[in-house]
Write a protein that holds these residues in place. Structure first.
Motif, mmCIF file in Angstrom:
data_model
loop_
_atom_site.group_PDB
_atom_site.id
_atom_site.type_symbol
_atom_site.label_atom_id
_atom_site.label_comp_id
_atom_site.label_asym_id
_atom_site.label_seq_id
_atom_site.Cartn_x
_atom_site.Cartn_y
_atom_site.Cartn_z
ATOM 1 N N UNK A 1 0.842 -1.203 0.000
ATOM 2 C CA UNK A 1 0.000 0.000 0.000
ATOM 3 C C UNK A 1 0.874 1.249 0.000
ATOM 4 N N UNK A 2 1.916 1.245 0.813
ATOM 5 C CA UNK A 2 2.825 2.385 0.868
ATOM 6 C C UNK A 2 3.470 2.622 -0.490
ATOM 7 N N UNK A 3 3.937 1.538 -1.117
ATOM 8 C CA UNK A 3 4.585 1.669 -2.420
ATOM 9 C C UNK A 3 3.613 2.217 -3.461
ATOM 10 N N UNK A 4 2.388 1.719 -3.450
ATOM 11 C CA UNK A 4 1.392 2.189 -4.425
ATOM 12 C C UNK A 4 1.061 3.666 -4.201
ATOM 13 N N UNK A 5 1.035 4.086 -2.938
ATOM 14 C CA UNK A 5 0.717 5.486 -2.616
ATOM 15 C C UNK A 5 1.928 6.401 -2.761
ATOM 16 N N UNK A 6 3.124 5.803 -2.937
ATOM 17 C CA UNK A 6 4.334 6.611 -3.113
ATOM 18 C C UNK A 6 4.865 7.217 -1.833
ATOM 19 N N UNK A 7 4.678 6.504 -0.707
ATOM 20 C CA UNK A 7 5.183 7.004 0.573
ATOM 21 C C UNK A 7 6.000 5.900 1.241
#
Length: 203
Positions: free
Chosen positions: A41-47
């Motif tokens: 989820x973090x990777x997809x959101x760019x954070x």
């Protein structure tokens, strides 16, 4: 003096939380619960992964909130369909048609909502999800009974039975990512018979 977030900081955090939830929706729709890890989820959101934990204690809490969001959208769609012009029986049937139709357009997401093995916290949200649809169904059944368009029956019992039956019928096709063209029409016919609609046929 305790630290107080400025409106600008709060707005940034709110935007980040929104981005995380939208990223989680995308992953759930693509890969199901198993693919909806905190890191993914973090990777997809760019954070950074650590940023997720500023908003959610862990994966279960993140997905539970995600369930609430998706269910709210689905309930709104069902309520809109059930509120369209038409007789009360057809409005009741519209709940089934809309629920099943939307599920088959996003089979991986619908399977995650209905049947994929999940953590206990998420399972609690799943039960809420089913109760919400049961209640939406029960309202329409009660209206049709009151108007004399359906025979006397307990709307809550009928609604619970129909939600369970519809979910069971859909689980197989959803897990395979496809449904037979007759699946939804057959569900509609079953619904009419189960409701006791006098013009239902056994086709």
């Amino acid at each position: 003096m305790p630290y107080r977030r400025t409106p600008k900081v709060q707005a940034r955090l709110d935007a980040q939380r929104e981005a995380l939830l939208e990223a989680a929706v995308q992953l759930l729709a693509e890969q199901g619960y198993a693919g909806c890890s905190v890191a993914a989820v973090a990777a997809r959101a760019g954070v950074a992964t650590g940023s997720v934990y500023r908003h959610f204690p862990g994966k279960a809490e993140l997905v539970a909130e995600l369930f609430r969001r998706v269910v709210s959208r689905e309930v709104d769609a069902v309520e809109e369909a059930a509120g369209q012009p038409g007789d009360l029986v057809q409005r009741t049937v519209a709940v089934v048609e809309t629920f099943a139709g939307r599920a088959m357009k996003a089979p991986r997401l619908a399977y995650a909502l209905l049947a994929e093995p999940v953590d206990a916290l998420v399972e609690t949200e799943r039960l809420v999800f089913r109760r919400v649809f049961r209640d939406a169904f029960a309202v329409r059944v009660a209206e049709a009974v009151e108007a004399g368009q359906l025979p006397p029956q307990d709307p809550q019992v009928t609604a619970a039975a129909l939600v369970g039956a519809v979910a069971e019928v859909l689980v197989g096709p959803l897990s395979e990512g496809a449904a037979h063209p007759d699946t939804i029409p057959s569900l509609v016919k079953f619904t009419l018979r189960a409701l006791g609609e006098r013009h239902a046929t056994d086709a």
